[in-house]
Every structure is written in structure tokens, then in C-alpha cells.
Design a protein around this motif. Structure first.
Motif, PDB file in Angstrom:
ATOM      1  N   ASP A 255       0.821  -1.212   0.000  1.00 14.83           N
ATOM      2  CA  ASP A 255       0.000   0.000   0.000  1.00 14.83           C
ATOM      3  C   ASP A 255       0.855   1.263   0.000  1.00 14.83           C
ATOM      4  N   GLU A 256       1.946   1.253   0.764  1.00 13.89           N
ATOM      5  CA  GLU A 256       2.800   2.443   0.844  1.00 13.89           C
ATOM      6  C   GLU A 256       3.429   2.756  -0.510  1.00 13.89           C
TER       7      GLU A 256
ATOM      8  N   GLU B 147       0.740   4.179  -2.792  1.00 10.31           N
ATOM      9  CA  GLU B 147       0.388   5.551  -2.409  1.00 10.31           C
ATOM     10  C   GLU B 147       1.436   6.542  -2.904  1.00 10.31           C
ATOM     11  N   LYS B 148       2.703   6.210  -2.727  1.00 13.21           N
ATOM     12  CA  LYS B 148       3.762   7.120  -3.162  1.00 13.21           C
ATOM     13  C   LYS B 148       3.791   7.237  -4.687  1.00 13.21           C
TER      14      LYS B 148
ATOM     15  N   GLU C  84       1.205   6.930  -6.697  1.00 13.64           N
ATOM     16  CA  GLU C  84       0.059   7.761  -7.078  1.00 13.64           C
ATOM     17  C   GLU C  84       0.332   9.234  -6.823  1.00 13.64           C
ATOM     18  N   LYS C  85       1.079   9.519  -5.763  1.00 11.79           N
ATOM     19  CA  LYS C  85       1.407  10.911  -5.460  1.00 11.79           C
ATOM     20  C   LYS C  85       2.409  11.465  -6.475  1.00 11.79           C
TER      21      LYS C  85
END
Length: 369
Positions: free
Chosen positions: A240-241, A244-245, A247-248
């Protein structure tokens, strides 16, 4: 636009430059400028050299190609097809550098010439010359579309085939093979496996073995034009981390893309990118790696900074590459008056829809294999 018309268009730009800079001519020696002014010719022999095996002297009315007897016939027959009448060859013996120098001085005697490489008695060409390359012609954009698509197809084909245990060098070799099979010359190939993604922003391939997470970076050239892209793959469920990164990073990339419109100063686009990093919770992350910038006849015609005063022009190419701790989003695009055209996407790769404004932008996701 046919090739002769393109060459004549480039000559017209050089004439305007000569008038502006109060010069009688310019002597171009780089592979990039040879390709640019010959509408796709190639003067390289040594892959690692930015200086070609021929110089082009451009004056108000004439264009001379200075080379030696080893290269002249090959350049004429294979690199200047259909545009031979536009150039006059000045050929010296390969073993007599003094002859080439003498021929050059006869051509420029009494003239004010700026040279891309050092020549005794003449000034060096200013860096502002490369801005003549920024606005692509219709035929250049057509060639660029082909290049962007085939670079992406090559990298994505390899990405789907890599298996745990392959070294970064082996992945690099597969990318190089896929590109050269299309007569595309790799200029930068970077590969990071697993922890090296998080340690280095420019992961030059090593014997490190990939097990789960691999990032593949490509810059490759054909007809002088360079396309750039990055793709990432993960074996198994993506943490997940990491998602998330990634996608950012894609969000920041979408902001930079959305702001890249004709008439906008580069430093203003950069400011919006810095704000985007803040919005996703990573203020100052941009300081850890350059964010990309203009692309075209070099892997970056310029690297954007908070101080870059250049203004985006219609039909200019860009490759932004924002990154967040192991994750990067990068593609090559051409800017048009009505929007941005991403030329290194194949429609056969997982994508992320990002909406930094009223428009949705598609960015490459991490491929799960």
C-alpha cells in the motif's frame, strides 16, 4: 512537410539567428544539430560522443558539410536522401587534419563565425542557439510519434517478460535489444531492482538481482530526436505504501503536464510542481532529483529549475519526471495549442486516472506481474 521544406525552414531560423546575433555564419558539430538541420540525418559513429563526424557550416545563403573521405559517400547516400541539393560537401583526407582546417578557413575568411566546438580564431556558439530546435515542425512531430510509441512498446514488452533473479544488467540488455531491433539507439538505460529503487534516483544498472520491484528508465534516439519514459513492475501484491507514493508522484506529474501550455514560463510551471509536492505531503522532495524539462534533440534540452525563464512554445516537447522515494512518473509529450499529446503511451499498460484540474490525465501505473 517534405524533407527539403523542413531543411529550408531550419535554414530560415538560422538566418534569423545570424541577423539577431550579428554573425555571418555558424559551424555546427554536434550530432544533435546535424540531425536537426538535416531533418533527421545522423552524423554519429561513436555512440558515446555528442560530436559527430561531420560539421555543417551555415551562412545566410549556403550550407556546407565538412567531413573526410571515409564518411562523405555514406553520409550523402544514406543520411541525406532527397535533400542532397541543399548541401555542398567539402571533403578532406582523413589523415590530413591540416587540410580540413585550411578548407574551413577558406570558407570563412573575413566572416564572423560562431562555432559549436572550439576553432582557433572564432567565438563559441552561444547556448541560446538550441532554442531554435524547440518548436517542432509537423514532420518532426510525425517522426517523434513513431519514436515515442516504439520506445514504449520496447520497454513495456521487456517489462512483461522479466523474472525474479534477473540482474539489472540482463534487464538493460533486453531493453537495448528491443530498441536496436527497431533501429532505435539507446542513450540512457537505467534499471533498479528492489532496494536500489529507494537509494538512488539515477540507478545505473549493476549485477544486483531483481526479486520483486523493478524500475526501468529509457532515453533513446532516432532521427536525432530523443524520447524518454519510465515504467515500474512489481511481483505479487503491491504494498500500500508503494502504491500511495507512486500515485502521489503521478499527481505531481499531472500537475506539471497540465501547466505546460504555450506562453507559460517554465519557472511558473515549476512553482506549481513544488506546490503539488506540498499537497501530497512531500514538501521539498523536488530537491532530491531534477524534475525534467524540455526534450527533443537531447535527453533534456534544458532541465527546469525555479529560475528557468524560458517560455513554452507551440509544438515543443517535454518530459517531466517527478519522483518520490523510489517512485517516478515519466513520459514524453508534445505541447499543442489545444492540449498535451503524450507520445510514449501505448494504451496497453495499466494506468492511473489523475484529475489535478477539470481534465483527467492518464499516468502509467505499476505493473503487477
Amino acid at each position: 512537410m517534405d524533407r527539403i521544406t523542413e531543411v529550408q525552414t531550419k535554414h530560415s531560423r538560422v538566418r534569423h539567428y545570424l541577423e539577431q546575433e550579428e554573425l555571418d555564419g555558424v559551424c555546427l558539430t554536434s550530432v544533435a544539430n546535424f540531425s536537426w538541420i538535416t531533418a533527421g540525418g545522423d552524423s554519429h559513429v561513436e555512440n558515446s560522443s555528442k560530436i559527430g563526424i561531420a560539421s555543417i557550416l551555415v551562412t545566410e545563403k549556403e550550407k556546407f558539410i565538412l567531413t573526410n573521405n571515409i564518411e562523405a559517400n555514406r553520409l550523402l547516400r544514406e543520411q541525406l536522401t532527397c535533400i542532397e541539393p541543399e548541401f555542398e560537401f567539402v571533403v578532406s583526407k582523413w589523415f590530413d587534419p591540416a587540410e580540413e582546417e585550411s578548407l574551413f578557413h577558406k570558407l570563412v575568411s573575413g566572416k564572423k563565425i560562431a562555432c559549436e566546438s572550439y576553432r582557433n580564431g572564432h567565438s563559441l556558439l552561444k547556448n541560446n542557439f538550441q532554442s531554435l530546435r524547440y518548436q517542432l515542425t509537423e514532420s518532426e512531430v510525425d517522426r517523434y510519434r513513431w519514436l515515442g510509441k516504439h520506445c514504449a512498446l520496447a520497454v513495456e514488452e521487456v517489462a512483461r517478460k522479466i523474472v525474479p533473479g534477473m540482474t539489472e544488467h540482463e534487464i538493460e540488455a533486453e531493453m537495448s535489444k528491443a530498441l536496436t531491433n527497431e533501429n532505435i539507439l539507446p542513450t540512457v538505460l537505467l534499471v533498479a531492482g528492489d532496494d536500489r529503487n529507494f537509494s538512488y534516483r539515477h540507478p545505473v544498472p549493476t549485477e544486483n538481482k531483481f526479486t520483486q520491484f523493478a524500475k526501468m528508465v529509457c532515453c533513446a534516439r532516432k532521427w536525432g530526436l530523443v524520447a524518454a519514459l519510465t515504467r515500474s513492475v512489481y511481483v505479487g501484491k503491491i504494498p500500500d505504501e508503494l502504491l500511495e507514493k507512486h500515485e502521489k508522484a503521478c499527481y505531481v506529474d499531472s500537475v506539471l503536464i497540465s501547466q505546460t501550455v504555450p506562453g507559460t514560463r517554465i519557472n511558473k510551471i515549476f512553482e506549481q510542481g513544488m506546490k503539488a509536492y506540498e499537497q501530497v505531503g512531500f514538501p521539498g522532495e523536488w530537491e532530491n532529483h531534477h524534475q525534467g524539462g524540455g526534450i527533443g534533440y537531447d535527453s533534456r534540452e534544458f532541465v527546469a529549475t525555479p529560475f528557468t525563464q524560458d517560455v513554452v512554445v507551440d509544438s515543443q516537447a517535454f518530459a517531466w519526471n517527478p519522483s518520490i522515494h523510489g517512485n517516478k512518473s515519466e513520459d514524453t509529450m508534445v505541447v499543442h495549442a489545444d492540449g498535451q499529446e503524450i507520445i510514449t503511451m501505448t494504451n496497453d499498460w495499466p494506468i492511473i486516472d489523475v484529475k489535478p484540474d477539470a481534465k483527467t490525465y492518464q499516468r502509467p501505473a505499476i505493473l503487477q506481474i
